[in-house]
Design an enzyme around this catalytic site. Sequence first.
Site, PDB file in Angstrom:
ATOM      1  N   TYR A  92     -42.321  34.368 -72.337  1.00 54.79           N
ATOM      2  CA  TYR A  92     -41.634  34.240 -73.573  1.00 54.79           C
ATOM      3  C   TYR A  92     -41.327  32.488 -73.647  1.00 54.79           C
ATOM      4  O   TYR A  92     -40.974  32.074 -74.595  1.00 54.79           O
ATOM      5  CB  TYR A  92     -40.237  34.849 -73.403  1.00 54.79           C
ATOM      6  CG  TYR A  92     -40.308  36.056 -74.152  1.00 54.79           C
ATOM      7  CD1 TYR A  92     -40.168  36.353 -75.499  1.00 54.79           C
ATOM      8  CD2 TYR A  92     -40.385  37.327 -73.162  1.00 54.79           C
ATOM      9  CE1 TYR A  92     -40.038  37.751 -76.030  1.00 54.79           C
ATOM     10  CE2 TYR A  92     -40.548  38.705 -73.850  1.00 54.79           C
ATOM     11  CZ  TYR A  92     -40.362  38.718 -75.276  1.00 54.79           C
ATOM     12  OH  TYR A  92     -40.494  39.984 -75.792  1.00 54.79           O
ATOM     13  N   ASP A  99     -37.228  44.461 -69.387  1.00 59.01           N
ATOM     14  CA  ASP A  99     -38.480  45.024 -68.938  1.00 59.01           C
ATOM     15  C   ASP A  99     -39.640  43.831 -68.860  1.00 59.01           C
ATOM     16  O   ASP A  99     -40.593  44.312 -68.234  1.00 59.01           O
ATOM     17  CB  ASP A  99     -38.851  46.186 -69.405  1.00 59.01           C
ATOM     18  CG  ASP A  99     -39.421  46.065 -70.994  1.00 59.01           C
ATOM     19  OD1 ASP A  99     -39.334  44.877 -71.202  1.00 59.01           O
ATOM     20  OD2 ASP A  99     -40.089  46.793 -71.476  1.00 59.01           O
TER      21      ASP A  99
HETATM   22  P1  NAD Z   1     -36.173  51.209 -83.373  1.00 66.68           P
HETATM   23  O1  NAD Z   1     -35.861  50.784 -84.691  1.00 66.68           O
HETATM   24  O2  NAD Z   1     -37.591  52.210 -83.331  1.00 66.68           O
HETATM   25  O3  NAD Z   1     -34.915  52.109 -82.817  1.00 66.68           O
HETATM   26  C1  NAD Z   1     -33.754  51.622 -82.539  1.00 66.68           C
HETATM   27  C2  NAD Z   1     -32.844  52.737 -82.985  1.00 66.68           C
HETATM   28  O4  NAD Z   1     -31.323  52.200 -83.084  1.00 66.68           O
HETATM   29  C3  NAD Z   1     -32.925  53.157 -84.744  1.00 66.68           C
HETATM   30  O5  NAD Z   1     -33.140  54.452 -84.669  1.00 66.68           O
HETATM   31  C4  NAD Z   1     -31.907  52.830 -85.379  1.00 66.68           C
HETATM   32  O6  NAD Z   1     -31.272  53.852 -86.094  1.00 66.68           O
HETATM   33  C5  NAD Z   1     -30.725  52.947 -84.113  1.00 66.68           C
HETATM   34  N1  NAD Z   1     -29.355  52.025 -84.210  1.00 66.68           N
HETATM   35  C6  NAD Z   1     -29.355  50.849 -84.665  1.00 66.68           C
HETATM   36  N2  NAD Z   1     -28.357  50.430 -85.034  1.00 66.68           N
HETATM   37  C7  NAD Z   1     -27.309  51.310 -84.294  1.00 66.68           C
HETATM   38  C8  NAD Z   1     -25.931  51.692 -84.038  1.00 66.68           C
HETATM   39  N3  NAD Z   1     -25.007  50.684 -84.159  1.00 66.68           N
HETATM   40  N4  NAD Z   1     -25.663  52.792 -83.394  1.00 66.68           N
HETATM   41  C9  NAD Z   1     -26.523  53.864 -83.110  1.00 66.68           C
HETATM   42  N5  NAD Z   1     -27.970  53.696 -83.228  1.00 66.68           N
HETATM   43  C10 NAD Z   1     -28.267  52.496 -83.901  1.00 66.68           C
HETATM   44  O7  NAD Z   1     -36.540  50.004 -82.467  1.00 66.68           O
HETATM   45  P2  NAD Z   1     -37.289  49.913 -80.940  1.00 66.68           P
HETATM   46  O8  NAD Z   1     -38.531  48.999 -81.070  1.00 66.68           O
HETATM   47  O9  NAD Z   1     -37.834  51.182 -80.541  1.00 66.68           O
HETATM   48  O10 NAD Z   1     -36.437  49.108 -79.990  1.00 66.68           O
HETATM   49  C11 NAD Z   1     -35.232  49.539 -79.880  1.00 66.68           C
HETATM   50  C12 NAD Z   1     -34.372  48.476 -78.937  1.00 66.68           C
HETATM   51  O11 NAD Z   1     -34.988  48.329 -77.586  1.00 66.68           O
HETATM   52  C13 NAD Z   1     -34.536  47.164 -79.409  1.00 66.68           C
HETATM   53  O12 NAD Z   1     -33.198  46.560 -79.469  1.00 66.68           O
HETATM   54  C14 NAD Z   1     -35.499  46.381 -78.630  1.00 66.68           C
HETATM   55  O13 NAD Z   1     -35.435  45.024 -78.792  1.00 66.68           O
HETATM   56  C15 NAD Z   1     -35.224  46.914 -77.429  1.00 66.68           C
HETATM   57  N6  NAD Z   1     -36.231  46.696 -76.410  1.00 66.68           N
HETATM   58  C16 NAD Z   1     -35.721  46.029 -75.191  1.00 66.68           C
HETATM   59  C17 NAD Z   1     -36.466  45.886 -73.985  1.00 66.68           C
HETATM   60  C18 NAD Z   1     -36.012  45.246 -73.056  1.00 66.68           C
HETATM   61  O14 NAD Z   1     -36.715  44.815 -72.074  1.00 66.68           O
HETATM   62  N7  NAD Z   1     -34.850  44.685 -73.018  1.00 66.68           N
HETATM   63  C19 NAD Z   1     -38.037  46.448 -74.186  1.00 66.68           C
HETATM   64  C20 NAD Z   1     -38.164  47.204 -75.140  1.00 66.68           C
HETATM   65  C21 NAD Z   1     -37.378  47.152 -76.350  1.00 66.68           C
HETATM   66  C1  G6P Z   2     -40.985  43.143 -74.187  1.00 62.60           C
HETATM   67  C2  G6P Z   2     -39.457  42.563 -74.186  1.00 62.60           C
HETATM   68  C3  G6P Z   2     -38.699  43.279 -74.717  1.00 62.60           C
HETATM   69  C4  G6P Z   2     -39.064  43.201 -76.243  1.00 62.60           C
HETATM   70  C5  G6P Z   2     -40.376  43.786 -76.307  1.00 62.60           C
HETATM   71  C6  G6P Z   2     -40.948  43.583 -77.784  1.00 62.60           C
HETATM   72  O1  G6P Z   2     -40.856  44.457 -73.567  1.00 62.60           O
HETATM   73  O2  G6P Z   2     -39.064  42.601 -72.691  1.00 62.60           O
HETATM   74  O3  G6P Z   2     -37.174  42.561 -74.835  1.00 62.60           O
HETATM   75  O4  G6P Z   2     -38.329  44.020 -77.312  1.00 62.60           O
HETATM   76  O5  G6P Z   2     -41.214  43.289 -75.221  1.00 62.60           O
HETATM   77  O6  G6P Z   2     -42.002  44.692 -78.098  1.00 62.60           O
HETATM   78  P1  G6P Z   2     -42.639  44.831 -79.290  1.00 62.60           P
HETATM   79  O7  G6P Z   2     -43.612  45.682 -78.773  1.00 62.60           O
HETATM   80  O8  G6P Z   2     -41.380  45.475 -80.037  1.00 62.60           O
HETATM   81  O9  G6P Z   2     -42.965  43.488 -79.688  1.00 62.60           O
HETATM   82 MN    MN Z   3     -36.390  41.855 -72.902  1.00 63.74          MN
END
Ligand code: NAD
Ligand code: G6P
Ligand code: MN
Length: 438
Positions: free
Chosen positions: A261, A170
């Site tokens: 980044y 995102d």
């Molecule tokens: P969070 O820790 O609040 O939530 C993650 C959840 O995943 C937890 O509830 C945990 O118990 C669960 N989990 C862990 N391992 C698991 C498994 N093997 N099977 C099932 N569930 C499992 O984290 P968050 O800050 O809400 O972020 C979630 C994810 O989204 C992270 O990987 C973060 O980097 C990603 N993210 C990506 C983007 C992007 O642009 N790609 C943007 C925002 C967040």
């Molecule tokens: C952006 C990136 C994600 C990353 C997030 C971290 O959205 O694209 O890949 O996980 O920032 O945000 P945070 O608020 O968890 O530092």
């Molecule tokens: Mn990302």
Amino acid sequence: MKKFSIVIAGGGSTFTPGIVLMLLDHLDKFPIRKLKLYDNDPERQEIIAGACKIILKEQAPDVEFVATSDPERAFTDVDFVMAHIRVGKYAMRELDEKIPLKYGVLGQETCGPGGIAYGMRSIGGVLEILDYMEQYSPNAWMLNYSNPAAIVAEATRRLRPNSKILNICDMPIGIETRMAKILGLSSRKEMEVRYFGLNHFGWWTEIRNKEGKDLMPQLKEYVAKNGYAVEGEEAEDSWNDTFLKARDVYAVDPTTLPNTYLKYYLFPDYVVKHSNPDYTRANEVIDGREKFVFSECRKVIKNQSTQGCALHIDEHASYIVDLARAIAYNTKERMLLIVENKGAISNFDPTAMVEIPCLVGNNGPEPLMVGKIPQFQKGLMEQQVSVEKLVVEAWIAQSYQKLWQALTLSKTVPSAKVAKDILDELIEANKEYWPELH
Ligand code: NAD
Ligand code: G6P
Ligand code: MN
């Protein structure tokens, strides 16, 4: 209109309530018959699920709701898996960030040694979910935004080459939203962009409006002064700093506009100097987003109502609906995805997972040709993609040597000695999560 069944993997994520609200807000465009939450931490998920159940009861009583930690129940009869897991949760993110800082190296969720450590934890978790999907709903698609997306994408390319998984980030969407604001446009969708790079490592080369007018000059003039800092879009201090710092990142190559980044690779000394080794982004998130989301969810459960609840629609996440719709309705929407290069960037490794524009339809992504990229970006990308490939090789071969090489090659790490010191401490910290290295 066909109605879809969805499972959100990582149901206990801080992002789940915002995404559920967003999905409900888009039901006219993307109808849902069943919404399931799946997490391997039932206690954490229970709080989020308790609130989501009430949200659904109020807004969409016809949508069947399930929250479970049973893979069979979660992954049977689904059309889409939306995956945002964090293996090791914030406790491990905190260590990813703090361990490198002890050695004077930046600590970041997805970049440098922290991102490598997180990658070594994520690969197994994401593969497990992909396998559940294929076992119980072989026709489904997985939309993955679990991080570190670059490493996860390379791992699934290597180990599950025929799987229906789409990796998306995102960050470009967030930056494009800011660009639209800077340009006075009502939506980022009014812009047509050309972009290339790796995940969290890319550049815009062209931005035009729908009539084909070049919008880059106006954007560059703004970014040269302000980065992507935009009035009315203020976030937490660390993010404000990142958006402002894009000004200096831009100055290194003013022919393109950078992903935020890149600050971690081009200004690592600055990042270290501006980090507090005792209070990193993980702490900010634990004290901020996590506290807020969980306390709001508890309130909803206690009141059995969302009245007065401050959880809000994550409109920014509507790209997930765009992606699901592209697959479901063959819309051929143009989106930035993380896909195998296969010649799209003509002077770059064809097996690299790159982030480039694709047309998305019911057979998946059709990458658009990028052509030749300049020496500066090519050099940086070759180094970084090698780091990502070495991490995946290390995970597969359980190789200490390859992981040491990955850390050594990262632009954020000054020497093989420092790489080894950090690695040895990361191994200790990640015992529960990494494959054993030999
Ligand atoms: P969070 O820790 O609040 O939530 C993650 C959840 O995943 C937890 O509830 C945990 O118990 C669960 N989990 C862990 N391992 C698991 C498994 N093997 N099977 C099932 N569930 C499992 O984290 P968050 O800050 O809400 O972020 C979630 C994810 O989204 C992270 O990987 C973060 O980097 C990603 N993210 C990506 C983007 C992007 O642009 N790609 C943007 C925002 C967040
Ligand atoms: C952006 C990136 C994600 C990353 C997030 C971290 O959205 O694209 O890949 O996980 O920032 O945000 P945070 O608020 O968890 O530092
Ligand atoms: Mn990302």
